[in-house]
Design an enzyme around this catalytic site. Structure first.
Site, PDB file in Angstrom:
ATOM      1  CG  ASN A  55      -0.213   0.001   2.528  1.00  0.00           C
ATOM      2  OD1 ASN A  55       0.999  -0.170   2.552  1.00  0.00           O
ATOM      3  ND2 ASN A  55      -0.926   0.190   3.623  1.00  0.00           N
ATOM      4  CG  ASP A  93      -3.908  -1.737   5.235  1.00  0.00           C
ATOM      5  OD1 ASP A  93      -3.244  -2.678   5.704  1.00  0.00           O
ATOM      6  OD2 ASP A  93      -4.258  -0.743   5.917  1.00  0.00           O
ATOM      7  CB  THR A 107      12.995  -8.625  14.589  1.00  0.00           C
ATOM      8  OG1 THR A 107      14.165  -8.019  15.117  1.00  0.00           O
ATOM      9  CG2 THR A 107      11.887  -8.438  15.599  1.00  0.00           C
ATOM     10  CB  SER A 109      10.904  -0.828  20.203  1.00  0.00           C
ATOM     11  OG  SER A 109      10.664  -1.713  19.117  1.00  0.00           O
ATOM     12  CE1 TYR A 148       9.184  -4.165  13.319  1.00  0.00           C
ATOM     13  CE2 TYR A 148      11.152  -4.212  14.686  1.00  0.00           C
ATOM     14  CZ  TYR A 148      10.453  -4.648  13.582  1.00  0.00           C
ATOM     15  OH  TYR A 148      11.017  -5.570  12.751  1.00  0.00           O
ATOM     16  CG  HIS A 149      12.228  -4.870  18.421  1.00  0.00           C
ATOM     17  ND1 HIS A 149      12.606  -3.543  18.420  1.00  0.00           N
ATOM     18  CD2 HIS A 149      13.091  -5.486  17.571  1.00  0.00           C
ATOM     19  CE1 HIS A 149      13.651  -3.371  17.624  1.00  0.00           C
ATOM     20  NE2 HIS A 149      13.968  -4.533  17.090  1.00  0.00           N
ATOM     21  CE  LYS A 200       8.263  -7.415  12.449  1.00  0.00           C
ATOM     22  NZ  LYS A 200       7.959  -7.868  11.095  1.00  0.00           N
ATOM     23  CB  VAL A 231      19.061  -6.160   6.457  1.00  0.00           C
ATOM     24  CG1 VAL A 231      19.535  -6.372   5.029  1.00  0.00           C
ATOM     25  CG2 VAL A 231      18.350  -7.409   6.969  1.00  0.00           C
ATOM     26  CE1 TYR A 254      21.712   7.218  17.768  1.00  0.00           C
ATOM     27  CE2 TYR A 254      20.121   5.440  18.075  1.00  0.00           C
ATOM     28  CZ  TYR A 254      20.552   6.557  17.379  1.00  0.00           C
ATOM     29  OH  TYR A 254      19.822   7.016  16.307  1.00  0.00           O
ATOM     30  NE  ARG A 288      17.088   2.902  18.840  1.00  0.00           N
ATOM     31  CZ  ARG A 288      16.945   2.105  17.805  1.00  0.00           C
ATOM     32  NH1 ARG A 288      16.884   0.805  17.964  1.00  0.00           N
ATOM     33  NH2 ARG A 288      16.866   2.595  16.582  1.00  0.00           N
ATOM     34  CD  GLU A 304      19.903   0.421  22.655  1.00  0.00           C
ATOM     35  OE1 GLU A 304      19.313  -0.408  21.946  1.00  0.00           O
ATOM     36  OE2 GLU A 304      20.640   1.298  22.175  1.00  0.00           O
TER      37      GLU A 304
END
Ligand code: USQ
Length: 391
Positions: free
Chosen positions: A32, A74, A144, A179, A181-182, A185, A211, A254, A326, A328
């Site tokens: 999309n 979508d 991931t 996160s 996002y993670h 997954k 990657v 970082y 972050r 971490e």
């Protein structure tokens, strides 16, 4: 084989399509174009110029005499998912169509919820559509390495044997993502595992590392380029470091820079995914690949980029350990296992030094495009400041 790539316009989707076509597979795809849009929203753009999707496919028809059947839509919309699965009846579906940026998911509630919804629901839609329409199809889903986090023990491939209070079992390895996002997954992995248990769906759950790279062996001219992002929201560590060196900005590990992750080149990522497609799991099998070549700390990579750039271009590169946006660990144990792909015949091609030289060559030619993005390179998305509906 008939392969459907969800997210065919992305950094990995496009080179995967090229590889599968080269190898004689029948390829269809859906997208999309949300990544193109979201990247522009943070005043950024792909550093490598990429044509529109229709131009991409026209060029392929001319140069390879091959067609890609394309569906715009979508995949978090179940009607769309059922329509494309029913229309294509694929042997394999590669699901790359999820929001892929950890910083984007940490901008605020809106972006966190959008990531949570779009990612987990697209996978649910796919699981149901496959069960109902083509139950023999193989789902190869991009997860991931970040699902595991950075535990103070070795990381196996998906499952481990554990003894607790005198009893033993083989269980999924505990996940500890860093996160929103993670975490999406991780939720996907749980849902994939459960669908496999209930319906016997064939599934490959790919725990992929970070990657890097501008090319694969199929990207033989600039008009075949895949996108390449370097801004603080959409760019990833090593790609950003190369771009920073090329335009004379500080390279930014970082914090202390001891954060260690699995990395692999774009070429190797595409090779692994292709192997996973061509050697599908057995009926009823759920398998996990830890997909990376080597692990490095970001500090180590920053030093490598500096060394290669200074040697190749006889210009200075500067490393600046900026405050970590972050939350971490910046120094930690990291020892993930990655055996399955190798046991299936995968031989990594990646050579960090050569790959860096190639990336820098490509980026150097588009230095003007990087210059324009100078303002969006330094980190501004602060994990701890992620907050409510005003964002
Ligand atoms: N980092 C720096 N400096 C930078 C950018 C990043 O030190 O300028 C550090 C981060 O703090 C982190 C590490 O590099 O410790 C990796 O960050 P990243 O932005 O390269 O990658 P990440 O946010 O983890 O996400 C990326 C992709 C995601 C994929 C993941 C694989 O965006 O889609 O799932 O890599 S992994 O990291 O193995 O989870």
């Amino acid at each position: 084989m008939k392969v459907l790539i969800l997210g065919i316009d992305g950094y990995i989707g496009w080179p995967l399509a090229l590889r599968l076509l080269e190898r004689g597979h029948s390829v269809s795809g859906a997208d999309n174009f949300i990544t193109r849009k979201r990247v522009k929203e943070v005043s950024s753009d792909s550093v490598l110029p990429i044509p529109s999707f229709s131009k991409r496919t026209e060029d392929l028809e001319r140069s390879m005499k091959r067609k890609v059947r394309f569906h715009r839509g979508d995949v978090s919309n179940p009607d769309f998912m059922y329509e494309i699965i029913s229309g294509e009846k694929p042997d394999a579906v590669v699901h790359l169509a999820e929001q892929r940026s950890a910083p984007y998911s940490m901008l605020g509630l809106k972006q966190a919820s959008e990531t949570m919804y779009k990612n987990t629901i697209s996978t649910m839609n796919l699981l149901y559509a496959i069960k109902d329409v083509t139950p023999e199809s193989h789902i190869l889903k991009l997860g991931t390495m970040g699902e595991y986090g950075t535990p103070n023990i070795d990381i196996p491939e998906g499952f481990f044997e554990i003894e607790f209070r005198g009893r033993k079992d083989t269980l999924p390895f505990p996940k500890n993502a860093g996160s929103w996002y993670h975490w999406t997954k991780v939720h996907d992995s749980n849902n994939l595992m459960f669908a496999n248990r209930v319906w016997g769906t064939r599934i490959t759950d790919v725990m992929q590392g970070v990657v890097y790279g501008t090319r694969t062996s199929d990207i033989t001219s600039d008009d075949r380029f895949t996108r390449f992002d370097i801004d603080e929201v959409w760019g990833t560590a090593l790609n950003r470091f190369c771009a920073q060196a090329v335009i004379g900005l500080p390279i930014t590990p970082y914090g202390k820079g001891g954060q260690t992750r699995g990395f692999l080149s774009l070429e190797d990522s595409i090779t692994c995914l292709t192997l996973g497609i061509e050697k599908p799991p057995e009926k009823g099998e759920y398998r996990v690949f830890n997909q990376f070549d080597q692990h490095y700390s970001v500090g180590e990579l920053a030093r490598k980029v500096k060394e290669v750039y200074e040697r190749e271009y006889s210009r200075k590169a500067v490393i600046e350990n900026v405050p970590n946006p972050r939350v971490e660990k910046e120094e930690h144990y990291y020892n993930p296992e990655s055996k399955k792909l190798r046991s299936m015949g995968y031989k990594p091609e990646g050579n960090l030094e050569k790959d860096l030289i190639r990336i820098m060559e490509d980026l150097n030619r588009y230095g003007g495009r990087i210059e324009k993005l100078k303002k969006v390179i330094m980190p501004r998305t602060i994990w701890k400041k992620s907050s409510g509906i005003t964002h």
